[in-house]
Motif scaffolding. Structure first.
Motif, PDB file in Angstrom:
ATOM      1  N   HIS B  61      30.667  17.879  18.847  1.00 20.82           N
ATOM      2  CA  HIS B  61      31.901  17.684  18.112  1.00 20.82           C
ATOM      3  C   HIS B  61      31.891  18.524  16.858  1.00 20.82           C
ATOM      4  O   HIS B  61      31.029  18.288  15.911  1.00 20.82           O
ATOM      5  CB  HIS B  61      32.083  16.053  17.554  1.00 20.82           C
ATOM      6  CG  HIS B  61      31.908  15.102  18.418  1.00 20.82           C
ATOM      7  ND1 HIS B  61      33.096  15.123  19.425  1.00 20.82           N
ATOM      8  CD2 HIS B  61      31.085  14.238  18.842  1.00 20.82           C
ATOM      9  CE1 HIS B  61      32.774  13.817  20.476  1.00 20.82           C
ATOM     10  NE2 HIS B  61      31.601  13.588  19.940  1.00 20.82           N
ATOM     11  N   PHE B  62      33.069  19.105  16.681  1.00 24.60           N
ATOM     12  CA  PHE B  62      33.263  20.107  15.420  1.00 24.60           C
ATOM     13  C   PHE B  62      34.690  19.747  14.740  1.00 24.60           C
ATOM     14  O   PHE B  62      35.709  20.609  14.854  1.00 24.60           O
ATOM     15  CB  PHE B  62      32.999  21.514  15.682  1.00 24.60           C
ATOM     16  CG  PHE B  62      32.785  22.340  14.366  1.00 24.60           C
ATOM     17  CD1 PHE B  62      31.516  22.205  13.783  1.00 24.60           C
ATOM     18  CD2 PHE B  62      33.648  23.038  13.981  1.00 24.60           C
ATOM     19  CE1 PHE B  62      31.338  22.899  12.539  1.00 24.60           C
ATOM     20  CE2 PHE B  62      33.635  23.513  12.422  1.00 24.60           C
ATOM     21  CZ  PHE B  62      32.277  23.710  12.153  1.00 24.60           C
ATOM     22  N   ALA B  76      35.786  10.209  17.679  1.00 26.58           N
ATOM     23  CA  ALA B  76      35.246   8.764  17.628  1.00 26.58           C
ATOM     24  C   ALA B  76      35.533   8.005  18.866  1.00 26.58           C
ATOM     25  O   ALA B  76      34.763   7.170  19.603  1.00 26.58           O
ATOM     26  CB  ALA B  76      35.627   8.119  16.429  1.00 26.58           C
ATOM     27  N   ALA B  77      36.901   8.333  19.495  1.00 25.72           N
ATOM     28  CA  ALA B  77      37.118   7.784  20.841  1.00 25.72           C
ATOM     29  C   ALA B  77      36.304   8.305  21.904  1.00 25.72           C
ATOM     30  O   ALA B  77      35.786   7.505  22.618  1.00 25.72           O
ATOM     31  CB  ALA B  77      38.420   8.198  21.043  1.00 25.72           C
ATOM     32  N   GLU B 121      37.727  -0.475  20.466  1.00 24.69           N
ATOM     33  CA  GLU B 121      38.285  -0.525  19.167  1.00 24.69           C
ATOM     34  C   GLU B 121      37.225  -0.609  17.889  1.00 24.69           C
ATOM     35  O   GLU B 121      37.319   0.017  17.036  1.00 24.69           O
ATOM     36  CB  GLU B 121      39.366  -1.565  19.056  1.00 24.69           C
ATOM     37  CG  GLU B 121      40.576  -1.191  19.872  1.00 24.69           C
ATOM     38  CD  GLU B 121      41.265  -0.155  19.092  1.00 24.69           C
ATOM     39  OE1 GLU B 121      41.263   1.097  19.750  1.00 24.69           O
ATOM     40  OE2 GLU B 121      41.785  -0.149  17.962  1.00 24.69           O
ATOM     41  N   ALA B 122      36.262  -1.509  18.166  1.00 26.04           N
ATOM     42  CA  ALA B 122      35.186  -1.754  17.311  1.00 26.04           C
ATOM     43  C   ALA B 122      34.302  -0.404  17.223  1.00 26.04           C
ATOM     44  O   ALA B 122      33.915   0.221  16.059  1.00 26.04           O
ATOM     45  CB  ALA B 122      34.387  -3.119  17.643  1.00 26.04           C
ATOM     46  N   ASP B 123      34.042  -0.040  18.562  1.00 23.22           N
ATOM     47  CA  ASP B 123      32.972   1.301  18.239  1.00 23.22           C
ATOM     48  C   ASP B 123      33.776   2.486  17.692  1.00 23.22           C
ATOM     49  O   ASP B 123      32.862   3.168  17.122  1.00 23.22           O
ATOM     50  CB  ASP B 123      32.592   1.406  19.694  1.00 23.22           C
ATOM     51  CG  ASP B 123      31.488   0.276  20.199  1.00 23.22           C
ATOM     52  OD1 ASP B 123      31.163  -0.189  19.457  1.00 23.22           O
ATOM     53  OD2 ASP B 123      31.356   0.339  21.699  1.00 23.22           O
ATOM     54  N   ARG B 124      34.910   2.667  18.005  1.00 23.12           N
ATOM     55  CA  ARG B 124      35.407   4.078  17.576  1.00 23.12           C
ATOM     56  C   ARG B 124      35.660   3.819  16.128  1.00 23.12           C
ATOM     57  O   ARG B 124      35.686   5.146  15.498  1.00 23.12           O
ATOM     58  CB  ARG B 124      36.733   4.182  18.500  1.00 23.12           C
ATOM     59  CG  ARG B 124      38.027   3.447  17.892  1.00 23.12           C
ATOM     60  CD  ARG B 124      39.092   3.962  18.908  1.00 23.12           C
ATOM     61  NE  ARG B 124      40.361   3.167  18.449  1.00 23.12           N
ATOM     62  CZ  ARG B 124      41.471   3.806  17.714  1.00 23.12           C
ATOM     63  NH1 ARG B 124      41.310   5.164  17.308  1.00 23.12           N
ATOM     64  NH2 ARG B 124      42.501   2.974  17.368  1.00 23.12           N
ATOM     65  N   ARG B 125      35.601   2.728  15.314  1.00 21.60           N
ATOM     66  CA  ARG B 125      35.548   2.595  13.832  1.00 21.60           C
ATOM     67  C   ARG B 125      34.287   2.487  13.429  1.00 21.60           C
ATOM     68  O   ARG B 125      34.249   2.448  12.051  1.00 21.60           O
ATOM     69  CB  ARG B 125      36.665   1.555  13.805  1.00 21.60           C
ATOM     70  CG  ARG B 125      37.948   1.923  13.950  1.00 21.60           C
ATOM     71  CD  ARG B 125      38.777   0.698  13.810  1.00 21.60           C
ATOM     72  NE  ARG B 125      40.332   1.182  13.361  1.00 21.60           N
ATOM     73  CZ  ARG B 125      41.100   1.346  14.610  1.00 21.60           C
ATOM     74  NH1 ARG B 125      40.600   0.835  15.886  1.00 21.60           N
ATOM     75  NH2 ARG B 125      42.216   1.662  14.555  1.00 21.60           N
TER      76      ARG B 125
END
Lengths: 150, 172
Positions: B61-62, B76-77, B121-125
């Motif tokens: 990721h960049f 993050a998704a 939802e929890a993991d991406r935040r």
């Protein structure tokens, strides 16, 4: 090009808010003058965007960055807003490119700056000078961190 | 995130070789490390080109958020999908349609991939996702990445869409 160890050439330029920033304002902390060709040109956008992403790290190293191009303060303001930049941008607008010339960062036949950066120490002495081989080549943020650590 | 702790410095260093923490796919003798951003159209194009080549691909990721405001959210998704074993499916979904990148579109994509939506939802935040993305981003900064896509092939850096010479070298 100016040499490391020499006194930083004096300047007094307006930032994107129209406020005058002079060399003597840089005394007592490390500063990085980032010379770039033009606001809104694609390469420049990448360059300043990348530095913006790691601005906290530059601050942690005690360094303050300033962008310098021949664009006007109003143009700088619009560029900053569009790109989400907080790095102050100095307008080397009139006489055009005078400060860039003093720092050896002006390309006469193109009418804009080279791409490069100059690290100025708290004592206003030049610590490091980097000029890209061509204005198309963007100096990575890593090169500034290397210069700050040296 | 800043400071003098080992590993937090951003001075020059080559891109780290692929490890278990990386997203890797494909088979081939040549490893291509790609630094990319899901909101970057050139990255989508390069991703499709690489998919056709007999290479081992590593995606890092960049996200350049001042330029692409959704870039970090999208990365993050990808990481949230990864924690349910579906990273590449989300990766392909995001690059396959860059016109629908808002939150409801992410939920739709997650449903299509049959992910547990609450967990997504929890993991991406989560702090873990952010740390994972930062790890990639900072390794890219240290390797001199200034734009996306940037590819590393056998220690050499290639900026932008690969030209015919590079494609030939990669077996294209």
């Amino acid at each position: 090009m100016i040499a490391p160890g020499s006194k930083a050439p004096d300047f007094s330029l307006r930032d994107q808010e129209g406020k005058l920033i002079s060399l003597r304002d840089l005394e007592g902390r490390t500063s990085v003058l980032v010379f770039y060709p033009l606001d809104f040109s694609p390469g420049c956008t990448d360059q300043l965007n990348i530095y913006q992403e790691v601005l906290e790290d530059f601050e942690a190293q005690g360094a303050t960055l300033y962008g310098v191009s021949v664009d006007s303060a109003f143009c700088h303001k619009a560029f900053q807003e569009r790109e989400g930049l907080t790095i102050p941008l100095l307008a080397d607008f009139e006489p055009k490119g005078e400060v860039a010339r003093a720092y050896g960062m002006y390309i006469d036949e193109r009418g804009h700056n080279e791409r490069g950066f100059v690290v100025i120490g708290p004592d206003l002495v030049v610590k490091h000078v980097h000029k890209s081989p061509t204005p198309l080549e963007i100096p990575g943020a890593n090169l500034i961190f290397d210069a700050l650590a040296a | 995130m800043s400071g003098d702790a080992e590993g937090s410095r951003l001075s020059s260093a080559p891109p780290p070789p692929p490890d278990e923490g990386d997203h890797v796919r494909g088979k081939g003798a040549i490893v291509v490390i790609e630094y990319g951003d899901y909101e970057c159209p050139y990255c989508a194009r390069v991703d499709r080109m690489l998919a056709e080549l007999p290479v081992r691909r590593v995606f890092r990721h960049f996200p350049v958020t001042s330029k692409h405001p959704r870039a970090r959210v999208l990365a993050a998704a990808g990481e949230a999908a990864a924690s349910q074993g579906r990273f590449w499916e989300m990766h392909d979904s995001l690059f396959g349609d860059q016109g629908h990148l808002d939150d409801p579109h992410l939920w739709r994509r997650a449903r299509e991939l049959e992910l547990d939506l609450d967990r997504f939802e929890a993991d991406r935040r989560s702090a873990a996702a952010m740390e994972r993305i930062q790890r990639d981003f900072r390794s890219g900064i240290r390797a001199g990445v200034t734009t996306t896509p940037t590819l590393f092939v056998e220690g050499e850096r290639f900026v932008g869409v690969p030209d015919a010479a590079l494609l030939g070298r990669l077996g294209g």
